[in-house]
Design a protein around this motif. Structure first.
Motif, PDB file in Angstrom:
ATOM      1  N   LYS A  75      -1.262   8.803  15.080  1.00 44.61           N
ATOM      2  CA  LYS A  75      -1.996  10.253  15.661  1.00 44.61           C
ATOM      3  C   LYS A  75      -3.395  10.062  16.007  1.00 44.61           C
ATOM      4  CE  LYS A  75       1.509  13.515  13.752  1.00 44.61           C
ATOM      5  NZ  LYS A  75       1.660  14.495  12.692  1.00 44.61           N
ATOM      6  N   SER A  76      -4.077   9.359  14.942  1.00 46.93           N
ATOM      7  CA  SER A  76      -5.484   9.170  14.838  1.00 46.93           C
ATOM      8  C   SER A  76      -6.131   7.963  13.922  1.00 46.93           C
ATOM      9  CB  SER A  76      -6.207  10.195  14.110  1.00 46.93           C
ATOM     10  OG  SER A  76      -5.959  10.395  12.569  1.00 46.93           O
ATOM     11  N   PRO A  77      -7.292   7.480  14.186  1.00 42.06           N
ATOM     12  CA  PRO A  77      -7.760   6.432  13.440  1.00 42.06           C
ATOM     13  C   PRO A  77      -7.610   6.758  11.819  1.00 42.06           C
ATOM     14  CG  PRO A  77      -9.008   6.490  15.424  1.00 42.06           C
ATOM     15  CD  PRO A  77      -8.258   7.680  15.462  1.00 42.06           C
ATOM     16  N   GLU A  78      -7.863   7.980  11.601  1.00 37.91           N
ATOM     17  CA  GLU A  78      -7.882   8.331  10.236  1.00 37.91           C
ATOM     18  C   GLU A  78      -6.335   8.288   9.525  1.00 37.91           C
ATOM     19  OE1 GLU A  78     -11.376  10.645  11.976  1.00 37.91           O
ATOM     20  OE2 GLU A  78      -9.286  10.252  12.540  1.00 37.91           O
ATOM     21  N   ASP A  79      -5.339   8.390  10.272  1.00 37.77           N
ATOM     22  CA  ASP A  79      -4.123   8.141   9.962  1.00 37.77           C
ATOM     23  C   ASP A  79      -3.813   6.762   9.821  1.00 37.77           C
ATOM     24  OD1 ASP A  79      -3.683  10.830   9.848  1.00 37.77           O
ATOM     25  OD2 ASP A  79      -2.645  10.746  11.789  1.00 37.77           O
ATOM     26  N   VAL A  80      -4.414   5.782  10.620  1.00 38.92           N
ATOM     27  CA  VAL A  80      -4.391   4.463  10.367  1.00 38.92           C
ATOM     28  C   VAL A  80      -4.762   3.791   9.314  1.00 38.92           C
ATOM     29  CG1 VAL A  80      -4.979   2.142  11.476  1.00 38.92           C
ATOM     30  CG2 VAL A  80      -4.464   3.976  12.990  1.00 38.92           C
ATOM     31  N   ILE A  81      -6.074   4.200   8.887  1.00 36.99           N
ATOM     32  CA  ILE A  81      -6.866   3.802   7.767  1.00 36.99           C
ATOM     33  C   ILE A  81      -6.003   4.391   6.357  1.00 36.99           C
ATOM     34  CG2 ILE A  81      -8.754   4.222   6.148  1.00 36.99           C
ATOM     35  CD1 ILE A  81     -10.469   4.196   9.380  1.00 36.99           C
ATOM     36  N   ALA A  82      -5.385   5.794   6.714  1.00 37.49           N
ATOM     37  CA  ALA A  82      -4.645   6.178   5.441  1.00 37.49           C
ATOM     38  C   ALA A  82      -3.552   5.215   5.094  1.00 37.49           C
ATOM     39  CB  ALA A  82      -4.153   7.494   5.614  1.00 37.49           C
ATOM     40  N   LYS A  83      -2.736   4.871   6.059  1.00 42.59           N
ATOM     41  CA  LYS A  83      -1.551   3.762   5.877  1.00 42.59           C
ATOM     42  C   LYS A  83      -2.201   2.640   5.212  1.00 42.59           C
ATOM     43  CE  LYS A  83       2.209   6.001   6.895  1.00 42.59           C
ATOM     44  NZ  LYS A  83       2.920   6.193   5.815  1.00 42.59           N
ATOM     45  N   TYR A  84      -3.315   1.911   5.847  1.00 44.91           N
ATOM     46  CA  TYR A  84      -3.799   0.765   5.383  1.00 44.91           C
ATOM     47  C   TYR A  84      -4.162   0.955   3.693  1.00 44.91           C
ATOM     48  CZ  TYR A  84      -4.611  -2.334   9.362  1.00 44.91           C
ATOM     49  OH  TYR A  84      -4.746  -3.177  10.210  1.00 44.91           O
ATOM     50  N   LYS A  85      -4.685   1.995   3.563  1.00 43.60           N
ATOM     51  CA  LYS A  85      -4.891   2.247   2.012  1.00 43.60           C
ATOM     52  C   LYS A  85      -3.596   2.433   1.149  1.00 43.60           C
ATOM     53  CE  LYS A  85      -9.354   4.137   2.716  1.00 43.60           C
ATOM     54  NZ  LYS A  85     -10.286   5.604   2.456  1.00 43.60           N
ATOM     55  N   GLU A  86      -2.672   3.261   1.748  1.00 38.92           N
ATOM     56  CA  GLU A  86      -1.399   3.359   1.031  1.00 38.92           C
ATOM     57  C   GLU A  86      -0.860   1.877   0.656  1.00 38.92           C
ATOM     58  OE1 GLU A  86       2.748   5.892   1.502  1.00 38.92           O
ATOM     59  OE2 GLU A  86       1.017   6.121   3.073  1.00 38.92           O
ATOM     60  N   VAL A  87      -0.716   1.077   1.797  1.00 38.66           N
ATOM     61  CA  VAL A  87      -0.009  -0.217   1.342  1.00 38.66           C
ATOM     62  C   VAL A  87      -0.808  -0.897   0.543  1.00 38.66           C
ATOM     63  CG1 VAL A  87       0.257  -2.395   2.669  1.00 38.66           C
ATOM     64  CG2 VAL A  87       0.774  -0.427   3.677  1.00 38.66           C
ATOM     65  N   THR A  88      -2.133  -1.016   0.441  1.00 34.24           N
ATOM     66  CA  THR A  88      -3.133  -1.991  -0.365  1.00 34.24           C
ATOM     67  C   THR A  88      -2.960  -1.349  -1.795  1.00 34.24           C
ATOM     68  OG1 THR A  88      -5.148  -0.734   0.183  1.00 34.24           O
ATOM     69  CG2 THR A  88      -4.546  -2.682   1.392  1.00 34.24           C
ATOM     70  N   GLU A  89      -2.688   0.102  -1.932  1.00 31.23           N
ATOM     71  CA  GLU A  89      -2.829   0.806  -3.356  1.00 31.23           C
ATOM     72  C   GLU A  89      -1.333   0.507  -3.819  1.00 31.23           C
ATOM     73  OE1 GLU A  89      -3.559   4.882  -2.599  1.00 31.23           O
ATOM     74  OE2 GLU A  89      -5.739   4.212  -2.072  1.00 31.23           O
ATOM     75  N   ASN A  90      -0.166   0.606  -2.947  1.00 29.86           N
ATOM     76  CA  ASN A  90       1.265   0.430  -3.657  1.00 29.86           C
ATOM     77  C   ASN A  90       1.928  -1.089  -3.563  1.00 29.86           C
ATOM     78  OD1 ASN A  90       1.776   3.219  -4.282  1.00 29.86           O
ATOM     79  ND2 ASN A  90       0.952   3.363  -2.301  1.00 29.86           N
ATOM     80  N   VAL A  91       1.351  -1.982  -2.833  1.00 28.31           N
ATOM     81  CA  VAL A  91       1.858  -3.256  -2.709  1.00 28.31           C
ATOM     82  C   VAL A  91       0.974  -4.426  -3.362  1.00 28.31           C
ATOM     83  CG1 VAL A  91       3.015  -5.163  -1.178  1.00 28.31           C
ATOM     84  CG2 VAL A  91       3.095  -2.540  -0.697  1.00 28.31           C
ATOM     85  N   LYS A  92       1.202  -4.877  -4.518  1.00 34.79           N
ATOM     86  CA  LYS A  92       0.551  -5.987  -5.180  1.00 34.79           C
ATOM     87  C   LYS A  92       0.472  -7.208  -4.312  1.00 34.79           C
ATOM     88  CE  LYS A  92      -0.101  -7.958  -9.483  1.00 34.79           C
ATOM     89  NZ  LYS A  92       0.425  -8.533 -10.697  1.00 34.79           N
ATOM     90  N   GLY A  93      -0.900  -7.596  -4.167  1.00 38.22           N
ATOM     91  CA  GLY A  93      -0.985  -9.168  -3.594  1.00 38.22           C
ATOM     92  C   GLY A  93      -1.038  -8.965  -1.981  1.00 38.22           C
ATOM     93  N   VAL A  94      -1.078  -7.959  -1.291  1.00 37.76           N
ATOM     94  CA  VAL A  94      -1.004  -7.767   0.128  1.00 37.76           C
ATOM     95  C   VAL A  94      -2.400  -8.157   0.712  1.00 37.76           C
ATOM     96  CG1 VAL A  94      -1.535  -5.553   0.318  1.00 37.76           C
ATOM     97  CG2 VAL A  94      -0.214  -6.586   1.909  1.00 37.76           C
ATOM     98  N   ILE A  95      -2.150  -8.720   1.824  1.00 34.82           N
ATOM     99  CA  ILE A  95      -3.491  -8.936   2.567  1.00 34.82           C
ATOM    100  C   ILE A  95      -3.127  -8.453   3.868  1.00 34.82           C
ATOM    101  CG2 ILE A  95      -4.717 -10.910   3.738  1.00 34.82           C
ATOM    102  CD1 ILE A  95      -3.498 -12.849   1.558  1.00 34.82           C
ATOM    103  N   SER A  96      -4.230  -7.558   4.208  1.00 31.80           N
ATOM    104  CA  SER A  96      -4.059  -6.592   5.526  1.00 31.80           C
ATOM    105  C   SER A  96      -5.110  -7.497   6.489  1.00 31.80           C
ATOM    106  CB  SER A  96      -4.826  -5.305   5.285  1.00 31.80           C
ATOM    107  OG  SER A  96      -4.174  -4.718   4.312  1.00 31.80           O
ATOM    108  N   LEU A  97      -4.634  -7.590   7.666  1.00 32.29           N
ATOM    109  CA  LEU A  97      -5.304  -8.401   8.716  1.00 32.29           C
ATOM    110  C   LEU A  97      -5.760  -7.455   9.818  1.00 32.29           C
ATOM    111  CD1 LEU A  97      -3.003 -11.378   9.204  1.00 32.29           C
ATOM    112  CD2 LEU A  97      -5.108 -11.280   7.866  1.00 32.29           C
TER     113      LEU A  97
END
Length: 97
Positions: A75-97
């Protein structure tokens, strides 16, 4: 500048770039790299569950790492960033590109 400030600055810059380059809502392609563990890949997939996301995985040549590509309408850039944060907070060792 501490680590949290660097992360906040990165996401603020990303938000501006996303607003400048797309009309929202828009399709967005997430890319992550994770050690090849079924539970880690499943954790990422679960975060995008019920969003109509198209998820593709590809193992590295030696099979130690897996890239996870997720194409989903956001829906928005804020939603994109929220998903990035959710992944990095909940999945150990993930690298976001």
């Amino acid at each position: 500048m501490d680590e949290n400030q660097k992360v906040d600055a990165f996401y603020e810059k990303l938000k501006g770039q996303l607003y400048d380059t797309a009309l929202w809502p828009a399709e967005y392609l997430y890319k992550f790299i994770i050690e090849t563990k079924d539970e880690s890949i499943q954790d990422i997939e679960n975060i995008f569950n019920n969003m109509g996301a198209v998820i593709q995985t590809k193992e590295s040549k030696k099979g130690k790492y897996t890239s996870v590509s997720i194409n989903v309408k956001m829906k928005s850039p804020e939603d994109v960033i929220a998903k990035y944060k959710e992944v990095t907070e909940n999945v150990k060792g993930v690298i976001s590109l």
